[in-house]
Design an enzyme around this catalytic site. Sequence first.
Site, PDB file in Angstrom:
ATOM      1  N   CYS A  65       0.877  -1.176   0.000  1.00  0.00           N
ATOM      2  CA  CYS A  65       0.000   0.000   0.000  1.00  0.00           C
ATOM      3  C   CYS A  65       0.909   1.220   0.000  1.00  0.00           C
ATOM      4  CB  CYS A  65      -1.011  -0.025   1.144  1.00  0.00           C
ATOM      5  SG  CYS A  65      -0.342   0.175   2.806  1.00  0.00           S
ATOM      6  N   HIS A  98      14.074 -15.453  11.564  1.00  0.00           N
ATOM      7  CA  HIS A  98      13.591 -15.538  12.950  1.00  0.00           C
ATOM      8  C   HIS A  98      12.073 -15.650  13.062  1.00  0.00           C
ATOM      9  CE1 HIS A  98      17.413 -13.564  14.876  1.00  0.00           C
ATOM     10  NE2 HIS A  98      17.694 -14.575  14.054  1.00  0.00           N
TER      11      HIS A  98
END
Length: 143
Positions: A65, A98
Amino acid sequence: MKIGIASDHGGYDLKEALKDYLADKGYQFEDYGTYSTESVDYPDYAHLVARAIQQGKLSRGILICGSGIGISMAANRFIGIRAALCSEPLSAELSRRHNDANVLCLGGRLIGREMAYKIADTWLSTEFEGGRHQGRIDKLDII
Ligand code: RB5
């Protein structure tokens, strides 16, 4: 890897550029819209891609966006969606290693095309490390 890509009007130009780049690199993707610069609501496009991931139709999503903020908020409301808003490649790498991010969010009005390409390359080619990180991401969906 099946990738879904979507944007609102604020991310449309970057989405189109990124599609060309991903196609050149040999990635397979499906465009979930929007298909013009006419004003639309970013949650609608986040929902399309998030649901497709939940249903197993996609393995990854890229959402764009204007700022990347609204569309990442929308995607992260879905159980099992781990959307990471990234403006440089190190965050993209860490979001995979992670956090096993399955959605990459970009701000189409904030970053340049070359930066977006580098972020997407890094994000798509980095593996999740698992191990101690698995238990942590499992806790994300406990509400
Ligand atoms: C649309 O004008 C803009 O608000 C949207 O693209 C996004 O930046 C929202 O977070």
